[in-house]
Design a protein around this motif. Sequence first.
Motif, mmCIF file in Angstrom:
data_model
loop_
_atom_site.group_PDB
_atom_site.id
_atom_site.type_symbol
_atom_site.label_atom_id
_atom_site.label_comp_id
_atom_site.label_asym_id
_atom_site.label_seq_id
_atom_site.Cartn_x
_atom_site.Cartn_y
_atom_site.Cartn_z
ATOM 1 N N VAL A 11 52.153 -38.342 -29.023
ATOM 2 C CA VAL A 11 50.982 -39.135 -28.197
ATOM 3 C C VAL A 11 49.858 -38.500 -28.648
ATOM 4 N N GLN A 12 48.617 -39.074 -28.475
ATOM 5 C CA GLN A 12 47.314 -38.429 -28.687
ATOM 6 C C GLN A 12 46.637 -37.515 -27.978
ATOM 7 N N PRO A 13 46.030 -36.642 -28.246
ATOM 8 C CA PRO A 13 45.409 -35.614 -27.220
ATOM 9 C C PRO A 13 44.754 -36.529 -26.170
ATOM 10 N N GLY A 14 44.876 -36.308 -24.861
ATOM 11 C CA GLY A 14 44.133 -36.808 -23.847
ATOM 12 C C GLY A 14 45.183 -38.047 -23.331
ATOM 13 N N GLN A 84 47.694 -32.243 -24.256
ATOM 14 C CA GLN A 84 46.711 -31.419 -25.326
ATOM 15 C C GLN A 84 47.760 -30.818 -26.623
ATOM 16 N N PRO A 85 47.495 -30.674 -27.877
ATOM 17 C CA PRO A 85 48.177 -30.110 -28.628
ATOM 18 C C PRO A 85 49.114 -29.014 -28.224
ATOM 19 N N GLU A 86 48.508 -27.876 -27.571
ATOM 20 C CA GLU A 86 49.300 -26.983 -27.048
ATOM 21 C C GLU A 86 50.599 -27.298 -26.065
ATOM 22 N N VAL A 117 58.208 -33.693 -27.290
ATOM 23 C CA VAL A 117 56.759 -34.034 -26.881
ATOM 24 C C VAL A 117 55.825 -33.658 -27.902
ATOM 25 N N THR A 118 55.349 -34.393 -28.830
ATOM 26 C CA THR A 118 54.443 -33.967 -29.715
ATOM 27 C C THR A 118 52.737 -34.479 -29.603
ATOM 28 N N VAL A 119 51.954 -33.685 -29.362
ATOM 29 C CA VAL A 119 50.789 -34.025 -29.111
ATOM 30 C C VAL A 119 49.819 -33.998 -30.373
ATOM 31 N N SER A 120 49.405 -34.897 -30.953
ATOM 32 C CA SER A 120 48.714 -34.662 -32.113
ATOM 33 C C SER A 120 47.953 -36.090 -32.383
#
Length: 121
Positions: A11-14, A84-86, A117-120
């Motif tokens: 998923v993208q940030p936000g 968020q990426p973190e 879950v990967t946020v990037s």
Amino acid sequence: VQLQASGGGLVQPGGSLRLSCVASGLSLDYYAVAWFRQAPGKEREGLACISNPESSKYYAEQGRFRISKDNAKNTVYLQMNNLQPEDTAVYYCATPRVRSCRSHPSAMKYWGKGTQVTVSS
């Protein structure tokens, strides 16, 4: 007893994701379920827990994450917003050794296999 976590992804940030944890072999009418996450190189972290009668506890990310359950489906959800990426980690669901909520991984009896879950961007 089996716990099956699903709903992770990229998923993208936000963005938002809703994780699901389906329990078999035990009834959520009587048992609590907690969500944890573990990022690479970090300890497993307790996020939230829900018990019966329905009572939610948050150990981290309160305000962005919301735990809920559907007893009829024997499923617990974790709604995650403004990711968020973190937040990138493997997310696990687990049931405590006792019927009330606990936040520490050592207090859990059963674990699901986790969902990434990967946020990037």
